[in-house]
Design an enzyme around this catalytic site. Structure first.
Site, PDB file in Angstrom:
ATOM      1  N   ARG A 102       0.908  -1.237  -0.196  1.00  0.00           N
ATOM      2  CA  ARG A 102       0.169   0.075  -0.211  1.00  0.00           C
ATOM      3  C   ARG A 102       0.647   1.288   0.123  1.00  0.00           C
ATOM      4  NH1 ARG A 102      -5.014  -1.048   3.853  1.00  0.00           N
ATOM      5  NH2 ARG A 102      -5.293  -3.117   3.119  1.00  0.00           N
ATOM      6  N   GLU A 121     -11.422  -1.364  -5.523  1.00  0.00           N
ATOM      7  CA  GLU A 121     -12.155   0.277  -4.627  1.00  0.00           C
ATOM      8  C   GLU A 121     -10.880   0.511  -4.489  1.00  0.00           C
ATOM      9  OE1 GLU A 121     -11.624  -1.208  -0.670  1.00  0.00           O
ATOM     10  OE2 GLU A 121     -14.511  -0.957  -0.692  1.00  0.00           O
TER      11      GLU A 121
END
Ligand code: B12
Ligand code: B12
Lengths: 454, 156, 454, 156
Positions: A86, A157
């Site tokens: 991430r 998402e």
């Protein structure tokens, strides 16, 4: 070669990525099974799709988790990404993945997709032949999304606002907008080859007393930013508010306004879906109670008329759920959806009107920002507090709005800060609450309001 | 010796969430609560490292340092508190307080409180409700005032 | 001495009853703690009362069960009576009780209240100081109810119709009416001494595709038969139908009509309450699923606005529940009631109108029967099939009405038999269903409709 | 020897729930289903004792006796079937069928079916859906007709 393609090549020439074959990937997407596209399932669906959360570092463990989910009759598989990936720290992810593989202990809190690469991951995705949803939390997700789509993951998402304001203290928001612009365009381009790639926004935000008006505005803006770039299938989402009626009203208004604003930018052809998150706030530590809460979330999702539900587990208050607990929720949720029948038709005109006015007023303020592009208008609006997310940890967020629950547990705005809540709506919201109390009592109420499910 | 203790209503408090923790909810409530009780609050927010806390205490001349931790990181950081604090001068009267979820997983207050007191905290609130915690702080301050007057008396 | 008192003395001079001290009992009721009266709790209540099911043969085991329930935060304790006592076979009950006490194994499926006697039982009831509800199934419950009230049990379930038609093949219905008339009068008399004794009807009936009109008619008639005798606190009840909307409509109509018919006989001063039974039909064998169903029942009960909910357990499909399973349901139900907030206000005018017309038409037909008393009118109406309970095993029941579920799982009448369903309503009900199928398919549908929760 | 087998559509079936069992739901469905399939049905309902079943078979001249049990009582009663049936004359061609929940608690079909066949039942349906059960009956009857014709052929 287009500018975008140039950028793509730079991004994909990363030392952690083995040679990216654009043509092969395009051919793969073109020929991919319709079953992998959630957009296809949405079109065909006659039931709410059920999707859990979950991700493990190694291929084997992720495969086993998926097998478990499939046995529990899952509709959409999740792929949750580890936190190093991430933060684009592929080196650490690589090291931790190797340690996880060698020592049979999980050194990452998710699947390091970039390190596994699309050739490997695609095997797993096509093996299960179920739509997969990518859950990450990455501000710069460009490389990640390229790898995901090449792997057969056709739902992505996130968004520049919803993955930043709840998850980060100081990642530059303007950069995030640009990185997500890239993601949207890549999704839009691939969407022309087969069924559309679905983009989904993260509506829960901080999951803490966020008033529906703020949630909806952010959902609509991320939707517009995505449709602008050519995305044709988009999911707006929100999580259980704590009041059944407020959920139903929120669902009705977001559906209506998503359609309305999509039309405004001539994107009526895009398919817009509604996703409902089971309670995302503070959970009860009693696991039996947690299951009651989860079941109730499912009932409410049905009343809201969601197209997809994202589940929690009985272990939420304690730690990362076991695959057993995770699969159990899926099976239970499917059962509940099957036996829940005869849903009443519920319309609360007054609440819908108030909420619609709030959303439209904020949207108008955003559009009226003098900046030249939508993302800059949005950026400025967040900076100026026109959009203000309660309990966001991000330094750019104003935190001047204060919300509280009324007697029926609806979330109400009692201090609007810079958010242009129309006077009538503001008065309405405040009228629902007991504001005669002193500040300490109100703070106590807020603490209580956050913990209503405990 | 006369030790200055500001009136409760004017006390300065530095607060924040330690480490890489972005769970901000309790932190926000803390600020509201401190405000309401009349403290002057310097909230460093989430994702705050120990040095930042002490720097802020020095800059603001705070009376209280109130650290929050939710995801279990606290223990790792707390081991360094004494060492770090020693590097700063004039922090002897600083009231050090920590609260939230002070271990990974579950643990009992009996084990946790002494441990954190050893780390240098005066008030330790493991899974204690905010306002109960702040009541403890006020009790602690009043006791100090009394003790200080005693000292003053005996020094007369 | 009144006729009733003479009858009482005869009934209570039973060899299995030790000397019944009328004066002492009256004094006890007069001075009894208000907390023992559910009618008192209904008056004061700001939440739905939660009541489980359960009964064990020995005093010790029943005491332990109650302790368990109290720990789980129960509102109303149950006392379920064994089947020998239900058939007035006190000799067998006595023998089995002794065996149960001596061998520490349960030889009875409930608490043999008459054999234990009121002096003993009262100790337990007053010890816990919670309202107790008597669950039996006894056609001739005269002795049982005298003993119950003398023990401090101030809520009596049952009725001449609802305890006969689902539970018996050939007990004479006319006798049942007379026995219950006695029960009502005893309850009415004791009600004058303190808070009223509450009577509750058993609305679930056979729990199998009973259309709301039949349920409501029977609830109203048992209510009227009770109020006629002077009872001042009465609970009408029904169980989950399988359609959320039909439950809500049923709840609205039964509340409205109970009030209406009570007024018609000048009993507007009686307090009428609404009780909702969690799903009473065929349960899933999967215990996790059973829990989902139970939770959903609780949510629906809240939407219906019930004053009390009677719970099932995860073990329903397998056997008599353990006290652990039973207590778990209570705790879970209480938690769910606590977190369920912001209930929408739901009104389905068309369905309410149709249902009201059906009920009123049947009620009118009953009242128009030429017999002289209400109970004889009701008796004749059952004999003639004006009242017809689907799946009743009783020989007096007509079984000519056929019901089926529509697409939304509402129970619809597709053959009315002798029940005077108005043509318009009958046409409406049939119009909701697909009746073009052949009979075998319809039978298959009915089987499916009965098993919808499995 | 020529054995008369009524056309399926006109066959007579006696049915009911054995013992003190009042669970009537499956029994009602059975009647509807048999009706729909063209049988002439004599439904004794719930709460029916073995003698009543055999008496009804004799009275009606039924071809099929179809017993139902839901609450686990069946086994107790079934032990007496052979003995009782022997007391009646001319029941050799009666097709004996039982269905429902044939044990208290749980049990497997492999154990249950042979046991009930020993008790004298031709068709045993433990936790088998009604219509599946009735399909089995029809298959059984057709097979019998074929066998009977075989017998007729061989006797020619
Ligand atoms: C809401 C939430 C989120 C929101 C947070 C929004 C935000 N920015 O704050 C979102 C969705 C963004 C989120 C993200 C993540 N989360 Co989170 N989250 C939660 C959740 C559901 C509730 C936390 C909360 O707000 N509680 C309400 C507040 C008021 O209560 P509190 O924090 O417990 O504080 C009370 C007391 O401790 C005390 N107190 C606190 N501080 C102090 C200080 C003093 C001085 C005093 C006196 C008292 C005091 O007062 C408060 C009120 O009584 C919990 C699970 C749960 N508990 O149900 C998980 C949870 C905390 N999250 C978790 C995780 C892992 C994450 C993620 C890493 C991964 C993910 N799931 O996406 C990310 C990133 C987090 C990071 N980098 O730190 C884990 C933590 C595991 C652990 N303990 O090690 C949990 C337990 C969930 C789980 N089972 O996996 N999360
Ligand atoms: C509805 C119900 C009732 C209703 C019955 C209404 C009525 N008159 O029929 C009411 C509420 C009145 C009731 C009362 C009682 N009940 Co009850 N009831 C049930 C329940 C919930 C559902 C039964 C049902 O209708 N199923 C639907 C039908 C269609 O399915 P089925 O009966 O299983 O039959 C299927 C197959 O078996 C097959 N089949 C059946 N027969 C045949 C025959 C042939 C030839 C074939 C081919 C197939 C076949 O076809 C059907 C469809 O596929 C069950 C629990 C459960 N299962 O969830 C308890 C249950 C059966 N009841 C039980 C009990 C103990 C009672 C009571 C004694 C006590 C009480 N609880 O009040 C009383 C009195 C009963 C008595 N004397 O027999 C127990 C039985 C325990 C046991 N197995 O030993 C159960 C299991 C509940 C429990 N856990 O306590 N009950």
């Amino acid at each position: 070669m287009s500018l975008l393609q140039e950028e793509r090549e730079i991004i994909l020439s990363n030392e952690y990525v083995d040679n990216f074959d654009f043509d092969e990937v395009a051919k793969f997407v073109k020929g991919a099974s319709k079953d992998l596209f959630i957009s296809h399932h949405f079109k065909q669906k006659n039931k709410m799709l059920v999707q859990p959360r979950g991700g493990f570092p190694t291929y084997q463990k992720q495969f086993a988790l998926n097998e478990f989910f499939v046995k529990a009759n899952v509709d959409v598989l999740p792929l949750t990404i580890d936190s190093n990936t991430r933060l684009n720290d592929y080196a650490t992810a690589k090291k931790m993945l190797r340690l996880s593989e060698e020592n049979d202990v999980d050194m990452l809190n998710g699947y390091p997709l970039v390190n596994h690469g699309y050739r490997t991951t695609r095997k797993m995705i096509t093996h299960f032949n179920k739509p997969v949803s990518l859950r990450h939390g990455t501000p710069d997700a460009r490389l990640l999304i390229e790898t995901a789509i090449a792997s057969g993951i056709f739902e992505i998402e996130g968004g520049p606002i919803t993955y930043l304001l709840p998850y980060s203290k100081n990642f530059p928001l303007d950069k995030a907008f640009l990185y997500w612009k890239y993601v949207e365009r890549v999704c839009a381009n691939y969407s022309q080859l087969n069924e559309p790639i679905n983009r989904e926004s993260f509506g829960p935000l901080t999951a803490t007393l966020v008033p529906p008006a703020i949630t909806i505005v952010i959902q609509l803006l991320e939707m517009l930013l995505s449709l602008e770039e050519g995305v044709k299938s988009f999911s707006v989402s929100f999580s259980q508010t704590g009041s059944m009626n407020q959920d139903i009203v929120t669902g009705a208004v977001i559906k209506k306004l998503a359609k309305y604003y999509a039309e405004q930018i001539n994107c009526a052809d895009a398919a817009i879906h509604l996703v409902y998150h089971q309670w995302m706030g503070a959970f009860p530590t009693n696991k039996d109670y947690a299951e009651q809460l989860i079941n109730m979330s499912t009932v409410i999702a049905s009343m809201v008329g969601a197209d997809k539900i994202i589940t929690k587990t009985r272990e939420e208050a304690s730690g990362i759920p076991t695959k057993e607990a995770n699969a159990k929720t899926v099976a239970n949720t499917q059962y509940t959806l099957g036996i829940l029948n005869g849903l009443p038709n519920i319309v609360d005109e007054e609440e819908e009107e108030i909420l619609t006015l709030q959303v439209k007023a904020i949207m108008e303020a955003v559009f009226n920002d003098p900046a030249d592009t939508l993302w800059r208008k949005v950026f400025n609006s967040i900076k100026s507090g026109v959009i203000d997310v309660p309990f966001s940890p991000h330094i750019i967020n104003h935190n001047k709005m204060i919300t509280i629950r009324d007697a029926k547990k609806n979330i109400r705005i009692i201090k609007r800060g810079n958010v242009p809540i129309p006077d009538r709506c503001y008065a309405y919201d405040k009228a629902q609450c007991d504001l005669t109390k002193d500040t300490t009592s109100i703070v106590n109420d807020i603490i209580h309001d956050i913990g209503i499910m405990q | 010796m006369y030790i200055q203790v500001r009136a409760l209503k004017n006390m300065k408090v530095v607060t924040g969430v330690v480490g890489n923790d972005i769970h901000v909810v309790a932190n926000r409530l803390l600020e509201l609560s401190l405000d309401a009780r009349g403290y002057e609050v310097f909230n460093l927010g989430v994702n705050t490292y120990l040095e930042e806390f002490f720097d802020a205490v020095v800059e603001t001349g705070a009376d209280v340092l109130m650290i929050s931790s939710l995801n279990g990181e606290a223990e790792g950081w707390s081991r360094e508190v004494q060492l770090l604090k020693a590097k700063y001068k004039h922090l002897d009267n600083l009231i050090m307080m920590i609260g939230g979820n002070l271990v990974v997983g579950t643990g009992s207050a009996e084990d946790i409180i002494p441990k954190y007191k050893n780390y240098g905290f005066d008030i330790v609130c493991h899974q204690v409700d905010l306002n109960t915690g702040l009541d403890q702080l006020e009790a602690f301050i009043e006791e100090r005032v009394v003790n200080d007057s005693d000292i003053k008396e005996s020094n007369k």
